[in-house]
Design a protein around this motif. Sequence first.
Motif, PDB file in Angstrom:
ATOM      1  N   PHE A 103      46.895  38.138  56.852  1.00 48.75           N
ATOM      2  CA  PHE A 103      46.813  39.412  56.097  1.00 48.75           C
ATOM      3  C   PHE A 103      45.720  39.332  55.027  1.00 48.75           C
ATOM      4  CE2 PHE A 103      48.533  39.285  51.680  1.00 48.75           C
ATOM      5  CZ  PHE A 103      48.836  37.940  51.580  1.00 48.75           C
ATOM      6  N   ARG A 105      44.667  41.024  51.249  1.00 48.96           N
ATOM      7  CA  ARG A 105      44.981  41.878  50.103  1.00 48.96           C
ATOM      8  C   ARG A 105      43.773  41.866  49.185  1.00 48.96           C
ATOM      9  NH1 ARG A 105      45.398  45.347  46.554  1.00 48.96           N
ATOM     10  NH2 ARG A 105      46.735  45.105  44.734  1.00 48.96           N
ATOM     11  N   HIS A 107      41.942  43.913  46.006  1.00 50.73           N
ATOM     12  CA  HIS A 107      41.988  44.971  44.995  1.00 50.73           C
ATOM     13  C   HIS A 107      40.806  45.912  45.163  1.00 50.73           C
ATOM     14  CE1 HIS A 107      45.015  42.454  43.082  1.00 50.73           C
ATOM     15  NE2 HIS A 107      45.266  43.448  42.259  1.00 50.73           N
ATOM     16  N   GLU A 152      51.590  34.670  49.889  1.00 52.88           N
ATOM     17  CA  GLU A 152      52.394  35.865  50.134  1.00 52.88           C
ATOM     18  C   GLU A 152      52.265  36.802  48.946  1.00 52.88           C
ATOM     19  OE1 GLU A 152      56.679  35.463  49.999  1.00 52.88           O
ATOM     20  OE2 GLU A 152      56.966  37.313  51.141  1.00 52.88           O
ATOM     21  N   CYS A 153      52.026  38.067  49.236  1.00 50.32           N
ATOM     22  CA  CYS A 153      51.918  39.053  48.162  1.00 50.32           C
ATOM     23  C   CYS A 153      53.291  39.249  47.507  1.00 50.32           C
ATOM     24  CB  CYS A 153      51.410  40.373  48.721  1.00 50.32           C
ATOM     25  SG  CYS A 153      50.955  41.519  47.422  1.00 50.32           S
ATOM     26  N   GLY A 209      37.943  36.101  39.658  1.00 48.72           N
ATOM     27  CA  GLY A 209      37.218  36.335  40.909  1.00 48.72           C
ATOM     28  C   GLY A 209      35.853  36.946  40.671  1.00 48.72           C
ATOM     29  N   ASP A 211      34.698  39.309  42.750  1.00 48.28           N
ATOM     30  CA  ASP A 211      34.697  40.642  43.347  1.00 48.28           C
ATOM     31  C   ASP A 211      34.584  41.693  42.240  1.00 48.28           C
ATOM     32  OD1 ASP A 211      37.202  39.409  42.778  1.00 48.28           O
ATOM     33  OD2 ASP A 211      38.321  40.744  44.086  1.00 48.28           O
ATOM     34  N   ASP A 251      36.815  37.100  53.805  1.00 49.06           N
ATOM     35  CA  ASP A 251      37.961  37.878  53.322  1.00 49.06           C
ATOM     36  C   ASP A 251      39.002  37.016  52.606  1.00 49.06           C
ATOM     37  OD1 ASP A 251      37.172  40.419  54.402  1.00 49.06           O
ATOM     38  OD2 ASP A 251      37.679  39.623  56.387  1.00 49.06           O
ATOM     39  N   ARG A 257      38.543  29.392  46.698  1.00 54.93           N
ATOM     40  CA  ARG A 257      39.652  30.142  46.118  1.00 54.93           C
ATOM     41  C   ARG A 257      40.687  29.176  45.557  1.00 54.93           C
ATOM     42  NH1 ARG A 257      43.308  33.207  50.348  1.00 54.93           N
ATOM     43  NH2 ARG A 257      44.147  34.002  48.403  1.00 54.93           N
ATOM     44  N   GLY A 265      51.260  35.829  45.402  1.00 59.44           N
ATOM     45  CA  GLY A 265      49.918  35.872  45.996  1.00 59.44           C
ATOM     46  C   GLY A 265      48.790  35.999  44.994  1.00 59.44           C
ATOM     47  N   ILE A 269      43.680  33.161  43.251  1.00 59.06           N
ATOM     48  CA  ILE A 269      42.437  33.912  43.024  1.00 59.06           C
ATOM     49  C   ILE A 269      41.366  33.536  44.065  1.00 59.06           C
ATOM     50  CG2 ILE A 269      40.523  34.289  41.393  1.00 59.06           C
ATOM     51  CD1 ILE A 269      43.113  35.691  40.515  1.00 59.06           C
ATOM     52  N   LYS A 270      40.849  34.578  44.735  1.00 54.53           N
ATOM     53  CA  LYS A 270      39.802  34.377  45.748  1.00 54.53           C
ATOM     54  C   LYS A 270      38.431  34.457  45.083  1.00 54.53           C
ATOM     55  CE  LYS A 270      41.458  37.864  48.495  1.00 54.53           C
ATOM     56  NZ  LYS A 270      41.653  38.644  49.765  1.00 54.53           N
ATOM     57  N   TRP A 271      37.416  33.929  45.728  1.00 56.65           N
ATOM     58  CA  TRP A 271      36.026  34.026  45.261  1.00 56.65           C
ATOM     59  C   TRP A 271      35.930  33.636  43.798  1.00 56.65           C
ATOM     60  CZ3 TRP A 271      38.229  39.030  46.795  1.00 56.65           C
ATOM     61  CH2 TRP A 271      38.249  39.214  48.176  1.00 56.65           C
ATOM     62  N   TYR A 291      52.835  42.621  37.975  1.00 57.89           N
ATOM     63  CA  TYR A 291      53.485  41.334  38.303  1.00 57.89           C
ATOM     64  C   TYR A 291      54.504  40.874  37.266  1.00 57.89           C
ATOM     65  CZ  TYR A 291      50.032  41.663  41.872  1.00 57.89           C
ATOM     66  OH  TYR A 291      49.285  42.145  42.903  1.00 57.89           O
TER      67      TYR A 291
HETATM   68  N1  LIG Z   1      39.419  37.723  43.400  1.00 54.07           N
HETATM   69  C1  LIG Z   1      40.547  38.198  43.952  1.00 54.07           C
HETATM   70  N2  LIG Z   1      41.543  37.335  44.232  1.00 54.07           N
HETATM   71  C2  LIG Z   1      42.682  37.789  44.801  1.00 54.07           C
HETATM   72  C3  LIG Z   1      42.871  39.157  45.078  1.00 54.07           C
HETATM   73  C4  LIG Z   1      41.790  40.050  44.811  1.00 54.07           C
HETATM   74  O1  LIG Z   1      41.839  41.259  45.062  1.00 54.07           O
HETATM   75  N3  LIG Z   1      40.644  39.523  44.235  1.00 54.07           N
HETATM   76  N4  LIG Z   1      44.079  39.574  45.582  1.00 54.07           N
HETATM   77  C5  LIG Z   1      45.217  38.699  45.283  1.00 54.07           C
HETATM   78  C6  LIG Z   1      46.454  39.099  45.937  1.00 54.07           C
HETATM   79  S1  LIG Z   1      47.323  40.362  45.198  1.00 54.07           S
HETATM   80  C7  LIG Z   1      46.946  38.418  47.035  1.00 54.07           C
HETATM   81  S2  LIG Z   1      48.447  38.804  47.669  1.00 54.07           S
HETATM   82  C8  LIG Z   1      46.175  37.332  47.671  1.00 54.07           C
HETATM   83  C9  LIG Z   1      45.912  37.643  49.126  1.00 54.07           C
HETATM   84  O2  LIG Z   1      45.166  36.629  49.764  1.00 54.07           O
HETATM   85  P1  LIG Z   1      44.518  36.886  51.195  1.00 54.07           P
HETATM   86  O3  LIG Z   1      43.747  38.183  51.144  1.00 54.07           O
HETATM   87  O4  LIG Z   1      43.668  35.697  51.488  1.00 54.07           O
HETATM   88  O5  LIG Z   1      45.643  36.998  52.200  1.00 54.07           O
HETATM   89  O6  LIG Z   1      44.907  37.122  47.031  1.00 54.07           O
HETATM   90  C10 LIG Z   1      44.930  37.252  45.635  1.00 54.07           C
HETATM   91  N5  LIG Z   1      43.636  36.863  45.099  1.00 54.07           N
END
Ligand SMILES: Nc1nc2c(c(=O)[nH]1)N[C@H]1C(S)=C(S)[C@@H](COP(=O)(O)O)O[C@H]1N2
Length: 422
Positions: A103, A105, A107, A152-153, A209, A211, A251, A257, A265, A269-271, A291
């Motif tokens: 999945f 997610r 923002h 998991e979100c 992040g 983004d 993605d 991350r 979830g 933090i991604k990126w 949250y």
């Molecule tokens: N930079 C960044 N990190 C983020 C998010 C995001 O939108 N931007 N979404 C978060 C949320 S709410 C969730 S549930 C997870 C989802 O990870 P996935 O997209 O790899 O499944 O990443 C988290 N990390």
Amino acid sequence: MRSDPPSEATYDGMRLRQWARGAARSAGIERRDLLRLVAAASVAGPLADLAAPAHAAPGAPSPAPGIVKPLPPEVFTVRGTNAETNFAALRSTGLLTPADRFFVRNHTSTPRIDSAAWKLRVWGDALSGPAVEFTYDELRALPSLTRTSFVECAGNARSYYTTQQSQQVSGTAWTLGAIGTARWRGVRLADVLRRAGITGDAVDVLPRGLDDEVISDGINLGRVRRPLPVSKALDDVLLAFEMNGEPLPPDHGHPVRLIVPSWIGVANIKWVGDIEVSAAPLVSPWNTGLYRLFGPGHPPEGSAPLTRQTLKSAFELTPGASFAARRRHVLTGRSWSGGAPVRTVEVSTDGGARWRHARLRDEPRSSSWVRWSADWLPKDRGPAVLLARATDRTGRTQPEVAVHNTQGYLFDAVVRHEVRVV
Ligand SMILES: Nc1nc2c(c(=O)[nH]1)N[C@H]1C(S)=C(S)[C@@H](COP(=O)(O)O)O[C@H]1N2
Ligand SMILES: [Mo]
């Protein structure tokens, strides 16, 4: 001498009290805007997309703006900027979720980041010296390890507050598929923080992040960031650069991350582009208005910031699936808990009158799910309701009803899966 960092359990309540007194520092947002967010959080708004949106024709471009990978409709249900994994599409997968079924997610939208140009900046008043930067190659040259962990979100299964409990909640109308489990390779966040010179004064660590900034109801929340208590940051958190043996896909956070095992979830933090290491407690929109639990049954100012995920079970079946009467079927599914490894899973095929144990197919582990199966020989034609209920090693069992909160987080009740016997 540094005093011991607070344990995970005491952290929650402590940060909440500091926030209420105004003793925590707002990182990158005005306190006034945070207070507006919190006020908005105590009212349940509409679900973002309760009706599944129409699927694009096969071969059409991805219908989720901002997601890079293909989203075939048999695998994903698109919900706004997000894509939910259809649980039936996991039936053919192993313990690990392939990246092309995991999945998403977002923002905002997935940024394209060149790992050769990427740097991680670690900075803040709880470092012994100035900011320290790590290139991708420098990070990869540090000792690495792998960890199997679900992401998991916190809002996974949120739509059941409405469909099973007739309650209003706001947010993305996930069913059970805002989860995936992968094997992540990375370096310990603790190693990076120590190399950067973290001092005994550190209380919070704030990864952010790369983004786009998030605009919500006219308030610019800034870039996605959520404070982590230093005790968790120094424990089992990874800065991950591989997912299931491959470089992270765009993605899922390419090039790097966070993986925060067992936690909600958004902690992952991604990126990630920078990490603030702070001697003062920090708040951001993601641990104040978002949250936390609001609504009757929770403190008027909201619960403490959420940390661990809850307990859930899902059948690897489409909703409304049909089964031939008087034949033996093998029902399969998965259960997981952020609290502890799963201990047992029970299944009911008669709407909850009788329960029996499912066979566990995996050794239960923390921060992961277990696959299970149960035989079913349906006799009578007509509608039937399948239920699965997990108990984890803390002794907690999924309840019949989840305690409501306005934003629909941490749904833990047993989900009624309707099918037809034909
Ligand atoms: N930079 C960044 N990190 C983020 C998010 C995001 O939108 N931007 N979404 C978060 C949320 S709410 C969730 S549930 C997870 C989802 O990870 P996935 O997209 O790899 O499944 O990443 C988290 N990390
Ligand atoms: Mo999330």
